[in-house]
Design a protein around this motif. Structure first.
Motif, mmCIF file in Angstrom:
data_model
loop_
_atom_site.group_PDB
_atom_site.id
_atom_site.type_symbol
_atom_site.label_atom_id
_atom_site.label_comp_id
_atom_site.label_asym_id
_atom_site.label_seq_id
_atom_site.Cartn_x
_atom_site.Cartn_y
_atom_site.Cartn_z
ATOM 1 N N TYR A 104 1.834 3.901 -11.394
ATOM 2 C CA TYR A 104 0.654 3.337 -10.750
ATOM 3 C C TYR A 104 0.011 4.299 -9.753
ATOM 4 O O TYR A 104 -1.102 4.048 -9.295
ATOM 5 C CB TYR A 104 0.991 2.023 -10.045
ATOM 6 C CG TYR A 104 1.173 0.860 -10.980
ATOM 7 C CD1 TYR A 104 0.142 -0.041 -11.216
ATOM 8 C CD2 TYR A 104 2.379 0.650 -11.637
ATOM 9 C CE1 TYR A 104 0.309 -1.115 -12.069
ATOM 10 C CE2 TYR A 104 2.560 -0.423 -12.499
ATOM 11 C CZ TYR A 104 1.515 -1.305 -12.713
ATOM 12 O OH TYR A 104 1.680 -2.372 -13.573
ATOM 13 N N GLY A 105 0.692 5.360 -9.396
ATOM 14 C CA GLY A 105 0.141 6.293 -8.419
ATOM 15 C C GLY A 105 -0.026 5.631 -7.068
ATOM 16 O O GLY A 105 0.790 4.806 -6.642
ATOM 17 N N ASN A 106 -1.106 5.992 -6.375
ATOM 18 C CA ASN A 106 -1.417 5.354 -5.092
ATOM 19 C C ASN A 106 -1.952 3.948 -5.374
ATOM 20 O O ASN A 106 -3.037 3.784 -5.940
ATOM 21 C CB ASN A 106 -2.453 6.178 -4.328
ATOM 22 C CG ASN A 106 -1.911 7.532 -3.922
ATOM 23 O OD1 ASN A 106 -0.726 7.679 -3.611
ATOM 24 N ND2 ASN A 106 -2.769 8.547 -3.925
ATOM 25 N N LEU A 107 -1.190 2.968 -4.951
ATOM 26 C CA LEU A 107 -1.435 1.579 -5.356
ATOM 27 C C LEU A 107 -1.689 0.691 -4.149
ATOM 28 O O LEU A 107 -1.029 0.809 -3.114
ATOM 29 C CB LEU A 107 -0.228 1.052 -6.145
ATOM 30 C CG LEU A 107 -0.216 -0.414 -6.540
ATOM 31 C CD1 LEU A 107 -1.311 -0.710 -7.561
ATOM 32 C CD2 LEU A 107 1.157 -0.801 -7.110
ATOM 33 N N ALA A 161 -4.187 -5.893 -8.163
ATOM 34 C CA ALA A 161 -3.613 -4.561 -7.985
ATOM 35 C C ALA A 161 -4.647 -3.505 -8.347
ATOM 36 O O ALA A 161 -5.400 -3.661 -9.321
ATOM 37 C CB ALA A 161 -2.368 -4.409 -8.849
ATOM 38 N N TYR A 162 -4.678 -2.400 -7.560
ATOM 39 C CA TYR A 162 -5.636 -1.317 -7.715
ATOM 40 C C TYR A 162 -4.832 -0.009 -7.755
ATOM 41 O O TYR A 162 -4.257 0.398 -6.732
ATOM 42 C CB TYR A 162 -6.631 -1.303 -6.561
ATOM 43 C CG TYR A 162 -7.220 -2.670 -6.250
ATOM 44 C CD1 TYR A 162 -8.502 -3.013 -6.638
ATOM 45 C CD2 TYR A 162 -6.466 -3.638 -5.554
ATOM 46 C CE1 TYR A 162 -9.043 -4.266 -6.353
ATOM 47 C CE2 TYR A 162 -6.990 -4.888 -5.261
ATOM 48 C CZ TYR A 162 -8.278 -5.196 -5.674
ATOM 49 O OH TYR A 162 -8.804 -6.437 -5.389
ATOM 50 N N ALA A 163 -4.810 0.655 -8.911
ATOM 51 C CA ALA A 163 -3.912 1.803 -9.113
ATOM 52 C C ALA A 163 -4.684 3.107 -9.340
ATOM 53 O O ALA A 163 -5.885 3.107 -9.618
ATOM 54 C CB ALA A 163 -2.994 1.530 -10.302
ATOM 55 N N ALA A 168 0.868 -1.176 0.000
ATOM 56 C CA ALA A 168 0.000 0.000 0.000
ATOM 57 C C ALA A 168 0.902 1.222 0.000
ATOM 58 O O ALA A 168 1.546 1.524 1.010
ATOM 59 C CB ALA A 168 -0.931 -0.004 1.217
ATOM 60 N N GLY A 169 0.965 1.921 -1.142
ATOM 61 C CA GLY A 169 1.845 3.077 -1.242
ATOM 62 C C GLY A 169 1.911 3.605 -2.662
ATOM 63 O O GLY A 169 1.112 3.232 -3.524
ATOM 64 N N SER A 170 2.914 4.447 -2.874
ATOM 65 C CA SER A 170 3.061 5.086 -4.196
ATOM 66 C C SER A 170 4.490 4.956 -4.708
ATOM 67 O O SER A 170 5.000 5.848 -5.371
ATOM 68 C CB SER A 170 2.675 6.571 -4.104
ATOM 69 O OG SER A 170 3.468 7.235 -3.117
ATOM 70 N N GLY A 171 5.133 3.853 -4.392
ATOM 71 C CA GLY A 171 6.535 3.678 -4.749
ATOM 72 C C GLY A 171 6.784 3.083 -6.119
ATOM 73 O O GLY A 171 7.943 2.962 -6.527
#
Length: 321
Positions: free
Chosen positions: A251-254, A266-268, A244-247
């Motif tokens: 994908y942005g906030n994933l 996966a949910y981006a 859970a993050g944006s690394g």
């Protein structure tokens, strides 16, 4: 007289010249080992002692390339980046170098092999032959040769009568002795087979919206679903939050949920993430809000990966109503 002196002088001069001449010694050649052969042997010996490079296990390892991040590597191999950190003893997860070899699968060694001695079943005692008491060995009856006479015949008949009487007494005695029951170990219970990973996931659509971009192996690794800013994003199946993050760039906030050992979703491009790593998730639970992080439009980019490889989500999701 002059001739005599001349002859004597010539002889003296010849003797002096003979003594002063350098002796012509025979050439001496040292017959040892040929230097070229020696160098060749040394070279071959050195070459044979060079350590052989251990081949790299390409199935369970990955060689870092330029532009890679640990999060991307973990996503591509269907693993948690925290597990990869543990398997490779990485002190700084952000400090990975090009051409570095990383383990992307659990280390081997889970299976154990029995190497000890085989233990005999209980109730059976093995003894060496040397431990047997020689006094218990059977030493009689032995053949006895006796001369024929009426007295000898009478003794033998008495012996036969006594043996018959003993035989009639022994069976009742043995009948009263309790029988020893021999029990055999029960068979282990049959192992119930575990269903395949794909059959254990009950899938649902993560959002209610229109698919604006389908799966394309070369261009789009999942489905792009349109919606409204802040719309609920639901877990497509039960599992555990692996990331859970944006690394991960693009994908942005994933949010990544691991459903089985081989399947994850996966949910981006979310606006907000509502879950934490390691959190258990139920099917249909709200995990994020739809947004446009690292995207040019509000949408949900949804992926299903099997063994780290993107697959067509429409083959797993139920048909839309």
């Amino acid at each position: 007289m002059k001739k005599l002196k001349l002859v004597a002088g010539s002889i003296l001069l010849a003797l002096v010249c003979a003594c002063s001449t350098t002796p012509n010694n025979a050439p001496v050649v040292e017959r040892g080992t040929d230097n070229s052969n020696s160098d060749t042997l040394k070279g071959s010996a050195t070459a044979s002692t060079k350590p052989v490079a251990k081949p790299v296990d390409t199935r369970n390892t990955y060689i870092v390339k330029k532009g890679d991040t640990l999060f991307r590597i973990a996503l591509d191999h269907g693993q948690s980046y925290s597990d990869i950190v543990t398997w490779n003893n990485l002190k700084n997860p952000n400090d990975i170098k090009v051409d570095q070899v990383l383990r992307v699968a659990p280390p081997d060694g889970s299976a154990t092999v029995q190497t000890g001695a085989v233990i005999a079943s209980p109730g059976v005692e093995a003894r060496p032959l040397s431990s047997v008491n020689p006094s218990t060995n059977k030493t009689s009856p032995r053949g006895d040769k006796r001369p024929y006479s009426e007295a000898t015949l009478a003794d033998m008949q008495k012996s036969d009568v006594s043996n018959a009487a003993l035989a009639s007494v022994v069976p009742p005695v043995l009948a009263n002795v309790p029988k020893t029951e021999v029990t055999t170990p029960s068979k282990p219970a049959d192992v119930i087979p575990v269903p395949a990973d794909g059959e254990a996931v009950d899938w649902m659509w993560p959002v209610d919206g229109k698919v604006i971009a389908g799966y394309d192996e070369a261009k789009n690794k999942g489905l792009d679903i349109s919606g409204k800013l802040g719309q609920d994003v639901l877990a497509a199946g039960a599992g555990k939050v692996m990331y859970a993050g944006s690394g991960i760039r693009g994908y942005g906030n994933l949010v990544i949920i691991k459903h089985t050992n081989t399947l994850l979703s996966a949910y981006a491009h979310n606006k907000a993430i509502l879950v934490k790593e390691g959190q258990a998730i139920n099917k249909g639970q709200k995990i994020a809000e739809m947004g446009n992080s690292d995207s040019d439009a509000v949408k949900l980019h949804f992926e299903i990966r099997q063994q780290g490889k993107p697959v067509d989500p429409s083959k797993f999701l139920p048909r839309q109503q």
